[in-house]
Design a protein around this motif. Structure first.
Motif: not given
Length: 127
Positions: A54-82
């Motif tokens: 929820s915090n990541i989606e609402s941009n209430t704060l800049v997420p920790q890289a590790e947690k953001l990356y784990r969420v991205m991987v769970a959604l099959d989003i990788y940096p190439d998807d910029e």
């Protein structure tokens, strides 16, 4: 979906600065909605709390890289998807996505066809 986020020996998060993390965080909500997942389902796949998603989606704060990356991987989003567009266009896309998500399902196609038609007309006038 990729479940590597839960693997202790899985990929390590890149070393992203604050701006990069904020930019990638903006991809999470639209990707989750497009996948038809709830925040809890993403959280379970990523091994984080629903509040983190929820915090990541609402941009209430800049997420920790590790947690953001784990969420991205769970959604099959990788940096190439910029996004391949400017920050201004990205902001409009995010705004439109959140508004479309709020429309009743039966109205979405009609409204979006109207929006696309108006955009095409504006582009044609410029050429």
């Amino acid at each position: 979906m990729n479940t590597q986020a839960n693997d202790q020996n899985g990929p390590r998060p890149p070393r992203w600065g604050e701006q990069e993390r904020a930019r990638y965080a903006a991809l999470v909500g639209p990707a989750r909605r497009a996948a038809g997942l709830t925040q809890q389902e993403v959280a379970d796949r990523a091994g984080v709390s629903r509040g983190t998603v929820s915090n990541i989606e609402s941009n209430t704060l800049v997420p920790q890289a590790e947690k953001l990356y784990r969420v991205m991987v769970a959604l099959d989003i990788y940096p190439d998807d910029e996004p391949r567009w400017s920050e201004t266009v990205e902001a409009w896309v995010n705004l439109i996505a959140s508004l479309v998500d709020q429309l009743p399902e039966e109205a979405r196609e009609r409204v979006m066809l109207d929006v696309v038609s108006r955009l095409q007309a504006a582009v044609s006038r410029r050429q």
